[in-house]
Enzyme design. Structure first.
Site, PDB file in Angstrom:
ATOM      1  N   LYS A  81       0.822  -1.226   0.000  1.00 54.03           N
ATOM      2  CA  LYS A  81       0.000   0.000   0.000  1.00 54.03           C
ATOM      3  C   LYS A  81       0.844   1.259   0.000  1.00 54.03           C
ATOM      4  O   LYS A  81       0.360   2.346  -0.334  1.00 54.03           O
ATOM      5  CB  LYS A  81      -0.888   0.016   1.263  1.00 54.03           C
ATOM      6  CG  LYS A  81      -1.891  -1.087   1.314  1.00 54.03           C
ATOM      7  CD  LYS A  81      -2.111  -1.570   2.748  1.00 54.03           C
ATOM      8  CE  LYS A  81      -2.230  -3.070   2.786  1.00 54.03           C
ATOM      9  NZ  LYS A  81      -1.874  -3.706   4.027  1.00 54.03           N
ATOM     10  N   VAL A 114      -6.315  -3.347  -0.959  1.00 54.21           N
ATOM     11  CA  VAL A 114      -7.482  -3.171  -0.079  1.00 54.21           C
ATOM     12  C   VAL A 114      -8.312  -4.453  -0.129  1.00 54.21           C
ATOM     13  O   VAL A 114      -8.746  -4.872  -1.208  1.00 54.21           O
ATOM     14  CB  VAL A 114      -8.357  -1.979  -0.545  1.00 54.21           C
ATOM     15  CG1 VAL A 114      -9.520  -1.776   0.424  1.00 54.21           C
ATOM     16  CG2 VAL A 114      -7.535  -0.719  -0.677  1.00 54.21           C
ATOM     17  N   ALA A 134      -7.302  -7.529   0.354  1.00 50.74           N
ATOM     18  CA  ALA A 134      -6.520  -8.686  -0.117  1.00 50.74           C
ATOM     19  C   ALA A 134      -7.077  -9.223  -1.447  1.00 50.74           C
ATOM     20  O   ALA A 134      -6.991  -8.547  -2.460  1.00 50.74           O
ATOM     21  CB  ALA A 134      -6.453  -9.771   0.955  1.00 50.74           C
ATOM     22  N   ASP A 153      -2.473   0.979   9.003  1.00 53.98           N
ATOM     23  CA  ASP A 153      -2.842   0.170   7.843  1.00 53.98           C
ATOM     24  C   ASP A 153      -4.255   0.525   7.357  1.00 53.98           C
ATOM     25  O   ASP A 153      -4.509   0.611   6.146  1.00 53.98           O
ATOM     26  CB  ASP A 153      -2.757  -1.313   8.224  1.00 53.98           C
ATOM     27  CG  ASP A 153      -3.006  -2.221   7.041  1.00 53.98           C
ATOM     28  OD1 ASP A 153      -2.151  -2.253   6.144  1.00 53.98           O
ATOM     29  OD2 ASP A 153      -4.067  -2.872   7.008  1.00 53.98           O
ATOM     30  N   LYS A 164      -5.396   2.267   3.698  1.00 49.05           N
ATOM     31  CA  LYS A 164      -6.458   1.763   2.808  1.00 49.05           C
ATOM     32  C   LYS A 164      -7.490   2.858   2.547  1.00 49.05           C
ATOM     33  O   LYS A 164      -8.012   2.968   1.432  1.00 49.05           O
ATOM     34  CB  LYS A 164      -7.114   0.529   3.432  1.00 49.05           C
ATOM     35  CG  LYS A 164      -6.191  -0.687   3.407  1.00 49.05           C
ATOM     36  CD  LYS A 164      -6.718  -1.805   4.260  1.00 49.05           C
ATOM     37  CE  LYS A 164      -5.774  -3.005   4.237  1.00 49.05           C
ATOM     38  NZ  LYS A 164      -5.976  -3.938   5.324  1.00 49.05           N
ATOM     39  N   GLY A 194      -4.459 -12.526   4.552  1.00 48.29           N
ATOM     40  CA  GLY A 194      -3.910 -13.880   4.387  1.00 48.29           C
ATOM     41  C   GLY A 194      -3.109 -13.929   3.100  1.00 48.29           C
ATOM     42  O   GLY A 194      -3.568 -13.412   2.077  1.00 48.29           O
TER      43      GLY A 194
HETATM   44  N1  LIG Z   1      -0.567 -10.458   4.476  1.00 44.02           N
HETATM   45  C1  LIG Z   1      -1.695  -9.969   4.011  1.00 44.02           C
HETATM   46  O1  LIG Z   1      -2.774 -10.460   4.302  1.00 44.02           O
HETATM   47  C2  LIG Z   1      -1.687  -8.790   3.098  1.00 44.02           C
HETATM   48  C3  LIG Z   1      -0.531  -8.126   2.825  1.00 44.02           C
HETATM   49  N2  LIG Z   1      -0.546  -7.053   1.995  1.00 44.02           N
HETATM   50  C4  LIG Z   1       0.683  -6.342   1.735  1.00 44.02           C
HETATM   51  O2  LIG Z   1       1.559  -7.176   0.983  1.00 44.02           O
HETATM   52  C5  LIG Z   1       2.900  -6.823   1.274  1.00 44.02           C
HETATM   53  C6  LIG Z   1       3.694  -8.066   1.610  1.00 44.02           C
HETATM   54  O3  LIG Z   1       3.218  -8.629   2.804  1.00 44.02           O
HETATM   55  P1  LIG Z   1       3.979  -9.894   3.435  1.00 44.02           P
HETATM   56  O4  LIG Z   1       4.405 -10.805   2.352  1.00 44.02           O
HETATM   57  O5  LIG Z   1       3.097 -10.380   4.493  1.00 44.02           O
HETATM   58  O6  LIG Z   1       5.259  -9.189   4.077  1.00 44.02           O
HETATM   59  P2  LIG Z   1       6.687  -9.840   4.364  1.00 44.02           P
HETATM   60  O7  LIG Z   1       7.341  -8.987   5.380  1.00 44.02           O
HETATM   61  O8  LIG Z   1       6.567 -11.306   4.597  1.00 44.02           O
HETATM   62  O9  LIG Z   1       7.467  -9.678   2.984  1.00 44.02           O
HETATM   63  C7  LIG Z   1       7.943  -8.472   2.525  1.00 44.02           C
HETATM   64  C8  LIG Z   1       9.051  -8.743   1.538  1.00 44.02           C
HETATM   65  O10 LIG Z   1       9.411  -7.511   0.938  1.00 44.02           O
HETATM   66  C9  LIG Z   1      10.821  -7.449   0.830  1.00 44.02           C
HETATM   67  N3  LIG Z   1      11.221  -6.061   0.730  1.00 44.02           N
HETATM   68  C10 LIG Z   1      11.111  -5.069   1.645  1.00 44.02           C
HETATM   69  N4  LIG Z   1      11.612  -3.930   1.140  1.00 44.02           N
HETATM   70  C11 LIG Z   1      12.039  -4.202  -0.119  1.00 44.02           C
HETATM   71  C12 LIG Z   1      12.667  -3.457  -1.147  1.00 44.02           C
HETATM   72  N5  LIG Z   1      12.937  -2.170  -0.982  1.00 44.02           N
HETATM   73  N6  LIG Z   1      12.962  -4.070  -2.318  1.00 44.02           N
HETATM   74  C13 LIG Z   1      12.675  -5.375  -2.498  1.00 44.02           C
HETATM   75  N7  LIG Z   1      12.081  -6.137  -1.555  1.00 44.02           N
HETATM   76  C14 LIG Z   1      11.789  -5.567  -0.385  1.00 44.02           C
HETATM   77  C15 LIG Z   1      11.309  -8.153   2.080  1.00 44.02           C
HETATM   78  O11 LIG Z   1      12.642  -8.571   1.920  1.00 44.02           O
HETATM   79  C16 LIG Z   1      10.329  -9.315   2.126  1.00 44.02           C
HETATM   80  O12 LIG Z   1      10.785 -10.349   1.257  1.00 44.02           O
HETATM   81  C17 LIG Z   1       2.840  -5.791   2.408  1.00 44.02           C
HETATM   82  O13 LIG Z   1       2.992  -4.517   1.865  1.00 44.02           O
HETATM   83  C18 LIG Z   1       1.456  -5.973   2.985  1.00 44.02           C
HETATM   84  O14 LIG Z   1       0.949  -4.781   3.537  1.00 44.02           O
HETATM   85  C19 LIG Z   1      -1.671  -6.625   1.373  1.00 44.02           C
HETATM   86  C20 LIG Z   1      -2.846  -7.264   1.582  1.00 44.02           C
HETATM   87  C21 LIG Z   1      -2.965  -8.373   2.510  1.00 44.02           C
HETATM   88  N1  LIG Z   2      -2.428  -6.412   7.769  1.00 44.13           N
HETATM   89  C1  LIG Z   2      -3.505  -6.250   6.853  1.00 44.13           C
HETATM   90  C2  LIG Z   2      -3.292  -7.169   5.686  1.00 44.13           C
HETATM   91  C3  LIG Z   2      -4.080  -6.735   4.528  1.00 44.13           C
HETATM   92  O1  LIG Z   2      -3.965  -5.643   4.012  1.00 44.13           O
HETATM   93  C4  LIG Z   2      -4.823  -6.600   7.515  1.00 44.13           C
HETATM   94  O2  LIG Z   2      -4.771  -7.192   8.585  1.00 44.13           O
HETATM   95  O3  LIG Z   2      -5.868  -6.274   6.970  1.00 44.13           O
END
Ligand SMILES: NC(=O)C1=CN([C@@H]2O[C@H](COP(=O)(O)OP(=O)(O)OC[C@H]3O[C@@H](n4cnc5c(N)ncnc54)[C@H](O)[C@@H]3O)[C@@H](O)[C@H]2O)C=CC1
Ligand SMILES: N[C@@H](CC=O)C(=O)O
Length: 773
Positions: free
Chosen positions: A532, A559, A561, A628, A632, A746
Site C-alpha cells: 500500500k 485493499v 486482499a 494500515d 487503505k 492472508g
Molecule cells: N498479508 C496480508 O494479508 C496482506 C498483505 N498485503 C501487503 O503485501 C505486502 C507483503 O506482505 P507480506 O508478504 O506479508 O510481508 P513480508 O514482510 O513477509 O514480505 C515483505 C518482503 O518484501 C521485501 N522487501 C522489503 N523492502 C524491499 C525493497 N525495498 N525491495 C525489495 N524487496 C523488499 C522483504 O525482503 C520481504 O521479502 C505488504 O505490503 C502488505 O501490507 C496486502 C494485503 C494483505
Molecule cells: N495487515 C492487513 C493485511 C491486509 O492488508 C490486515 O490485517 O488487513
C-alpha cells in the site's frame, strides 16, 4: 524379505515441491506406477509444500496452557480457518490427481485426518510442548500420503498408506534418533505385508514413533532420512530421492556456466558434497544407505528423462570431478576453513577465480558482499520444522476478465515477464501459484508467463532457474544475496525482449519501493501492487506515480486482499454511478483481534495468533496503530477521485502505551501487559453493540478512521475472524447499500488478488492488440 518374490524393493521419496498441487501429485503417481510395474515399491512422501509451516504456525500460536483450556469462540473460529485452508488445498489436489471412482474414499480420509488434527490440537498435553508440536506437525505428511496413495491407484498400481508408522525412534519428539532394529521390526509389520500383496506402500515421511508409541519427528534432513531408513528396514536395493533439481552438478552453475551433472558419486563423495551445502545429500541420509550398500539416486521429479546422480559405494567409478563447488540443492555454500579433501580444495579455487565482483550501486554491498564465507548450518529445529515450499494454489475469487480459450484469436502467445519485489509471505504465495498454474495458462490463455527477476532488500535474483531454491531460502529466513544478486535498478532499466510485456509486482512493504516502482513504469512496465505504501504517501509522490503509470497500474490486493473492492469501486465510478460514501472495516487483523477477544481470548493471544496466521503486517503495530486502515482509506479516497494528504487523517491507536517504540521481540513479549485494559475496554461497550475499527470515506468532508461502537444489526456487528466489510452508499445504492464482505487478509488470498490483476493485464494486452481498448 517375505512375500517379495526375491526381488529387492525400491523406495521412492518425494519432497514437498514434488507434491505441491494436484498436477504434481499426478506426475509423482505416474513415476511410481511406472516403477511398480517391475518391482515392489514403497513411497515416502513429504507434506504439500507450506503445510508444515501452517501447522506449526498454528501450534506455536496456541502453545500455552491458557489457550488450550480456555477455548473461546474465536479460537474455534481460527481453528475452523485452519481446517478450511487445509481442506481446500488438499481436497483440490485430490480432485485433480485422483480418479472419480477412488476419489470419494480419499476425500473421506482427508476429512477424517482433519478431524483427527482438530482433536490432536485440543487434546490434553501431558508430554510437553515438543510432543504437542510433533503431534500436530505429522498431519502434513499423513494428508499427502492419503492423496498420493489414491493418485497411484488411479494410475493402475494398487497402493495403500501404511497402517502404522514404520520408523521406530527414541523419545526425542523434535529431533528423534532412529532405532534401526525397532524400525526393521515395524517395517515387517506395516510395510512388508502391503508389498507382499502387490501393493505400493505409501509412508508419511519425517514421522516416527517413540518407544511409548507417540508421534515423533526426525531431525535435520529428516524427510530424506526417512527414505533411506525405510529402505534399510525393508531390504531395498535402491532409493530414489525425487526433488526439483536434476541431481548433483560438478560445479556451482552460477560460478561455472558449463557445470555438468555428476552421474555417479561414492557415499564418501556425497557426504563431502553434503557438507558443502548440497541439501538433499545430507550426511544422515547417506548413513543407512552406506551401511547396507543401498544405492541412492538423486532425480528430478519434473525431468524424468534426466538420469540424475547415482550414489553408491564405488569409489572413483564416476567421471572425475572437473570442479567442485557442487551445485547446492538448496543454496550455495562456500567454506573458508581447511578443505576436507579434494572437493573443498577445488571449491576454494573456483570461489577465488570466479567469485562475483562487488555489485554496483548497491547500498547494502558492504553487508552482502559475495565471496568465501562459512558454511552456514541452520539450527536443526528450523530446518526440521519448516516446509519445503510455501503457499499453494489459490484461485482468484472474482473471476478476472480473461480471454478464454475461444478468444485466442490466431492463437498468438502473450509473453509476459515478472519482476517481483518482495518474496515474503505474499511474494512466495504468488510465485508458488505462478509455478503451479502457468502451464495451464499457456494452454488455455496463450499466456507465456516467466520470472525475469525476484528481489528482496539484498538485491535481485535474475532468471528463474533458482526460483524454487529462492522460495525455500526465504522461508528459512535467508537473503537472496546468498544465491547471487544484481541491483534491482539495473534489472528495471533493461528493456524486456521485443514483444514481451513486463510487470513489476510490488509485494514489498511500505514506501521503500516507490522509486523502483516509478523506474519500472517510466521504462514501460505495468505495475501490480499489494504494497500500500506507494499509493498512500504524499500526494505529490502519488501524482508522479499515477502520471507515469497511466492505465498500467493495478492494485486490487492493497485493499481487502483478494476481495473485489478496488474493482467494485472503479466499476461504480466507470458506469456513471456517484459514490456518496464508503464505510468499511478494512483490517483483517483488527477484525480478527476484536472477535477473538469477544470470544474470550486475551488481547495478547489474539495478536500473536494474527501474526502467526500472517494476517498482520510484518510489524503488527502497523495494524494496531490504525496506520494500515488509514492507508487503505487513502487508497479508496484517491480511487474515488479525492485529493487527500495522509496528514488529513488522524487515526486512533490501539498500541499499548509505552510499547510504541520498543523492538518488535520486546513488544511481542510484553503484550500481556495490555490484556486487562483491553478486556475492560471491550466489556464497557454498550449493549447490542460491538467495538469495531472502521474507516468512513465520504465523497466530501473529513475521512475518519478509528474505534466505533457498531450496532449488532449493522453489517459491522457480526464480523468474525479476518473478515472485512465494505459498505458502498451511492446514488444507485442509496436505499439499500452495496455491501461486500469476506476474509480480507492472508497471503494466499492476497496472492489471488495479485494474480487476478496480472491476468487482467493479459486481457488488456489482447484488447490493445486488437484495438479494442
Ligand atoms: N498479508 C496480508 O494479508 C496482506 C498483505 N498485503 C501487503 O503485501 C505486502 C507483503 O506482505 P507480506 O508478504 O506479508 O510481508 P513480508 O514482510 O513477509 O514480505 C515483505 C518482503 O518484501 C521485501 N522487501 C522489503 N523492502 C524491499 C525493497 N525495498 N525491495 C525489495 N524487496 C523488499 C522483504 O525482503 C520481504 O521479502 C505488504 O505490503 C502488505 O501490507 C496486502 C494485503 C494483505
Ligand atoms: N495487515 C492487513 C493485511 C491486509 O492488508 C490486515 O490485517 O488487513
Amino acid at each position: 524379505m517375505n512375500g517379495l518374490n526375491n526381488v529387492h524393493p525400491l523406495v521412492i521419496k518425494f519432497g514437498g515441491t514434488s507434491v505441491g498441487g494436484g498436477a504434481q501429485f499426478a506426475n509423482a503417481a505416474g513415476i511410481v506406477a511406472g516403477a511398480a510395474a517391475d518391482r515392489p515399491v514403497a513411497v515416502v512422501v513429504s507434506a504439500m509444500s507450506g503445510t508444515t509451516d501452517t501447522l506449526l504456525g498454528y501450534a506455536d500460536a496456541t502453545d500455552d496452557g491458557a489457550s488450550r483450556t480456555r477455548v473461546g469462540a474465536t479460537r474455534e473460529g481460527s481453528l475452523a480457518e485452519l481446517h478450511r485452508a487445509l481442506a481446500e488445498r488438499h481436497l483440490a489436489a485430490a480432485r485433480e490427481a485422483v480418479s472419480p471412482e477412488i476419489l470419494p474414499g480419499v476425500e473421506r480420509r482427508v476429512l477424517e485426518l482433519l478431524r483427527e488434527l482438530v482433536e490432536a490440537i485440543g487434546a490434553p498435553d501431558a508430554n510437553g510442548p515438543a510432543a504437542r508440536r510433533a503431534r500436530i506437525a505429522v498431519f502434513g505428511e499423513r494428508l499427502s500420503a492419503a492423496i498420493l496413495a489414491g493418485a497411484i491407484s488411479s494410475q493402475g498400481a494398487p497402493a495403500a498408506v501404511v497402517s502404522g508408522d514404520p520408523i521406530a525412534t527414541d523419545g526425542d519428539f523434535a529431533e528423534a534418533e532412529v532405532d534401526a532394529s525397532g524400525t526393521r521390526e515395524r517395517c515387517s509389520r506395516y510395510v512388508a505385508p502391503l508389498l507382499g500383496d502387490g501393493r505400493v506402500a505409501v509412508v508419511p515421511g519425517f514421522v516416527g514413533r517413540s518407544p511409548e508409541g507417540l508421534p515423533t519427528t526426525l531431525g535435520r534432513g529428516g524427510s530424506d532420512l526417512s527414505a533411506t531408513v525405510v529402505g534399510r528396514g525393508i531390504g531395498a536395493s535402491e532409493v530414489w530421492i525425487m526433488s526439483d533439481v536434476d541431481g548433483v552438478l560438478d560445479a556451482d552453475p552460477r560460478l561455472v556456466p558449463n557445470a555438468a551433472l555428476l552421474p555417479e558419486l561414492s557415499y564418501r563423495e556425497a557426504g563431502d558434497f553434503a557438507e558443502l551445502g548440497a541439501k538433499v545429500l545430507h550426511p544422515r541420509t547417506m548413513e543407512p544407505a552406506s551401511e547396507v550398500g543401498m544405492e541412492v539416486l538423486v532425480r528430478n521429479t519434473f525431468n524424468p528423462d534426466c538420469p540424475g546422480t547415482r550414489v553408491t559405494d564405488a569409489e572413483g567409478r564416476g567421471r572425475p570431478l572437473r570442479r567442485a563447488a557442487p551445485q547446492p540443492l538448496g543454496r550455495a555454500a562456500v567454506r573458508d576453513g581447511p578443505p576436507p579433501g579434494g572437493l573443498g580444495r577445488d571449491l576454494h579455487r573456483v570461489a577465488g577465480r570466479a567469485g562475483p565482483s562487488p555489485r554496483r550501486g548497491d547500498p547494502a554491498a558492504g553487508r552482502h558482499q559475495p565471496g568465501p564465507r562459512r558454511h552456514r548450518r541452520r539450527g536443526p529445529r528450523l530446518r526440521r520444522l519448516r516446509g519445503e515450499g510455501r503457499g499453494g494454489p489459490a484461485r482468484t475469487a472474482r473471476g478476472p476478465r480473461l480471454p478464454r480459450r475461444g478468444s485466442r484469436r490466431g492463437g498468438r502467445v502473450k509473453r509476459v515477464e515478472i519482476v517481483q519485489l518482495g518474496l515474503g509471505y505474499v511474494g512466495r504465495a504468488v510465485a508458488q501459484i505462478v509455478i503451479e498454474e502457468r502451464k495451464r495458462w499457456l494452454e488455455t490463455l496463450g499466456l507465456d508467463l516467466r520470472y525475469r527477476a525476484v528481489a528482496d532488500t539484498s538485491g535481485a535474483l535474475v532468471g528463474e532457474e533458482l526460483l524454487p531454491q529462492a522460495i525455500r531460502l526465504k522461508e528459512d529466513g535467508g537473503k537472496l544475496s546468498e544465491l547471487g544478486v544484481e541491483p534491482v535498478e539495473d534489472v528495471l532499466r533493461t528493456e524486456p525482449e521485443e514483444g514481451t510485456t513486463r510487470i513489476v509486482v510490488d509485494l514489498a512493504v511500505h514506501g521503500g519501493t516507490f522509486d523502483l516502482d516509478l523506474l519500472g513504469v517510466q521504462n514501460g512496465s505495468c505495475l501490480v501492487l499489494s504494497n500500500k505504501g506507494p499509493l498512500s504517501g504524499g500526494s505529490e509522490q502519488y501524482e508522479s506515480l499515477m502520471d507515469a503509470a497511466g492505465d498500467r497500474l493495478w492494485y486490487e490486493a492493497t485493499v481487502g486482499a483478494g476481495m473485489p473492492i478496488v474493482s467494485t469501486l472503479k466499476g461504480l465510478v466507470e458506469t456513471g454511478d456517484e459514490v456518496l460514501e464508503i464505510q468499511a472495516s478494512p483490517s483483517g487483523t483488527l477484525g480478527f483481534i476484536m472477535s477473538a477477544v469477544e470470544g474470550g481470548r486475551s488481547f495478547s493471544e489474539a495478536v500473536k495468533e494474527a501474526v502467526a496466521l500472517h494476517y498482520a503486517e510484518p510489524d503488527p503495530r502497523d495494524d494496531l496503530s490504525g496506520l494500515d486502515v488509514a492507508r487503505k482509506a487513502i487508497i479508496l479516497a484517491r480511487t474515488m477521485g479525492r485529493e487527500i494528504e495522509p496528514s488529513e487523517i488522524p487515526y486512533e491507536s490501539l498500541v499499548p502505551e509505552g510499547l510504541e517504540a520498543v523492538p518488535l521481540p520486546e513488544f511481542m513479549e510484553r503484550l500481556p501487559e495490555a490484556d486487562e485494559e483491553f478486556a475492560a475496554r471491550m466489556s464497557a461497550v454498550r449493549e447490542n453493540h460491538m467495538l469495531r475499527y472502521l474507516a468512513r470515506i465520504p465523497a466530501e468532508g473529513p475521512v475518519e478512521v478509528g474505534l466505533t461502537e457498531a450496532a449488532v444489526e449493522t453489517p459491522f456487528g457480526p464480523i468474525n475472524g479476518p473478515e472485512n466489510v465494505f459498505d458502498f452508499r451511492t446514488r444507485r445504492y442509496s436505499d439499500v447499500t452495496l455491501t461486500v464482505t469476506g476474509p480480507g487478509a492472508g497471503p494466499e488470498r492476497t496472492a489471488s488478488g495479485v494474480i487476478g490483476d496480472m491476468l487482467d493485464i493479459v486481457g488488456k494486452i489482447v484488447r490493445d492488440r486488437e484495438g479494442l481498448a
